[in-house]
Write a protein that holds these residues in place. Structure first.
Motif, PDB file in Angstrom:
ATOM      1  N   LYS A 186       0.838  -1.199   0.000  1.00 38.68           N
ATOM      2  CA  LYS A 186       0.000   0.000   0.000  1.00 38.68           C
ATOM      3  C   LYS A 186       0.872   1.247   0.000  1.00 38.68           C
ATOM      4  O   LYS A 186       1.998   1.241   0.490  1.00 38.68           O
ATOM      5  CB  LYS A 186      -0.886   0.056   1.243  1.00 38.68           C
ATOM      6  CG  LYS A 186      -1.790  -1.130   1.442  1.00 38.68           C
ATOM      7  CD  LYS A 186      -2.948  -1.109   0.498  1.00 38.68           C
ATOM      8  CE  LYS A 186      -3.904  -2.246   0.889  1.00 38.68           C
ATOM      9  NZ  LYS A 186      -4.855  -2.517  -0.139  1.00 38.68           N
TER      10      LYS A 186
ATOM     11  N   ASP B 107       0.957  -4.373   3.616  1.00 39.76           N
ATOM     12  CA  ASP B 107      -0.426  -4.230   4.079  1.00 39.76           C
ATOM     13  C   ASP B 107      -0.558  -4.287   5.601  1.00 39.76           C
ATOM     14  O   ASP B 107      -1.347  -3.550   6.190  1.00 39.76           O
ATOM     15  CB  ASP B 107      -1.308  -5.316   3.466  1.00 39.76           C
ATOM     16  CG  ASP B 107      -1.506  -5.156   1.963  1.00 39.76           C
ATOM     17  OD1 ASP B 107      -0.839  -4.296   1.355  1.00 39.76           O
ATOM     18  OD2 ASP B 107      -2.329  -5.891   1.392  1.00 39.76           O
TER      19      ASP B 107
ATOM     20  N   TYR C 212      -3.604   3.803  -0.960  1.00 40.95           N
ATOM     21  CA  TYR C 212      -3.735   3.266  -2.318  1.00 40.95           C
ATOM     22  C   TYR C 212      -3.113   1.875  -2.398  1.00 40.95           C
ATOM     23  O   TYR C 212      -2.135   1.585  -1.711  1.00 40.95           O
ATOM     24  CB  TYR C 212      -2.962   4.142  -3.328  1.00 40.95           C
ATOM     25  CG  TYR C 212      -3.309   5.592  -3.341  1.00 40.95           C
ATOM     26  CD1 TYR C 212      -4.366   6.064  -4.092  1.00 40.95           C
ATOM     27  CD2 TYR C 212      -2.537   6.509  -2.625  1.00 40.95           C
ATOM     28  CE1 TYR C 212      -4.664   7.419  -4.126  1.00 40.95           C
ATOM     29  CE2 TYR C 212      -2.827   7.864  -2.651  1.00 40.95           C
ATOM     30  CZ  TYR C 212      -3.898   8.309  -3.398  1.00 40.95           C
ATOM     31  OH  TYR C 212      -4.186   9.647  -3.429  1.00 40.95           O
ATOM     32  N   ASP C 213      -3.639   1.064  -3.297  1.00 39.27           N
ATOM     33  CA  ASP C 213      -3.005  -0.216  -3.622  1.00 39.27           C
ATOM     34  C   ASP C 213      -1.793   0.040  -4.516  1.00 39.27           C
ATOM     35  O   ASP C 213      -1.847   0.865  -5.422  1.00 39.27           O
ATOM     36  CB  ASP C 213      -3.973  -1.136  -4.377  1.00 39.27           C
ATOM     37  CG  ASP C 213      -5.061  -1.686  -3.471  1.00 39.27           C
ATOM     38  OD1 ASP C 213      -4.761  -2.006  -2.310  1.00 39.27           O
ATOM     39  OD2 ASP C 213      -6.211  -1.800  -3.931  1.00 39.27           O
TER      40      ASP C 213
ATOM     41  N   GLU D  96       0.615  -1.859  -7.170  1.00 41.49           N
ATOM     42  CA  GLU D  96       0.704  -3.059  -7.992  1.00 41.49           C
ATOM     43  C   GLU D  96       2.099  -3.663  -7.973  1.00 41.49           C
ATOM     44  O   GLU D  96       2.288  -4.870  -7.904  1.00 41.49           O
ATOM     45  CB  GLU D  96       0.316  -2.724  -9.434  1.00 41.49           C
ATOM     46  CG  GLU D  96       0.236  -3.924 -10.330  1.00 41.49           C
ATOM     47  CD  GLU D  96      -0.282  -3.561 -11.702  1.00 41.49           C
ATOM     48  OE1 GLU D  96       0.263  -4.103 -12.671  1.00 41.49           O
ATOM     49  OE2 GLU D  96      -1.196  -2.739 -11.807  1.00 41.49           O
TER      50      GLU D  96
END
Length: 105
Positions: free
Chosen positions: A2, A67, A94-95, A97
């Motif tokens: 994250k 996370d 935010y995630d 990638e």
């Protein structure tokens, strides 16, 4: 992973940074930014005249983390950046990638 972005008052940066370090969260990027939210700027007096400053100086902290660390980091920021007044800031999560280290090619 994250990404946590926190926009806070500049005078709160040192306390937030120290608290994060104390809990083992040492990596961060800090940027001086300007913006406005619910407070819609501030009125200042200059040579007897009122001047509206609608973009307030803030500091943006960016942290990319696993996370499992998100709740701890968010709690630290909320605790140490809090004044209870408009303009305390915002926190965004935010995630991520992918995260690559430049040094590793």
């Amino acid at each position: 992973m994250k990404k946590i972005e926190a926009v806070i008052r500049p005078e709160k940066l040192e306390k937030v940074s120290e608290a994060l370090l104390d809990k083992g969260h040492h990596a961060m990027t800090v940027t001086e930014v300007r913006g406005r939210g619910a407070q819609r700027g501030i009125a200042l007096q200059f040579r007897g005249k009122e001047i509206l400053v609608d973009l307030i100086p803030k500091v943006k902290i960016e942290i990319v983390t696993e996370d499992k660390n998100v709740d701890d980091i968010v709690d630290i920021i909320k605790t140490y950046a809090h004044t209870g007044k408009n303009g305390d800031g915002k926190i965004f999560v935010y995630d991520i990638e992918k995260c690559l280290t430049v040094r590793d090619e």
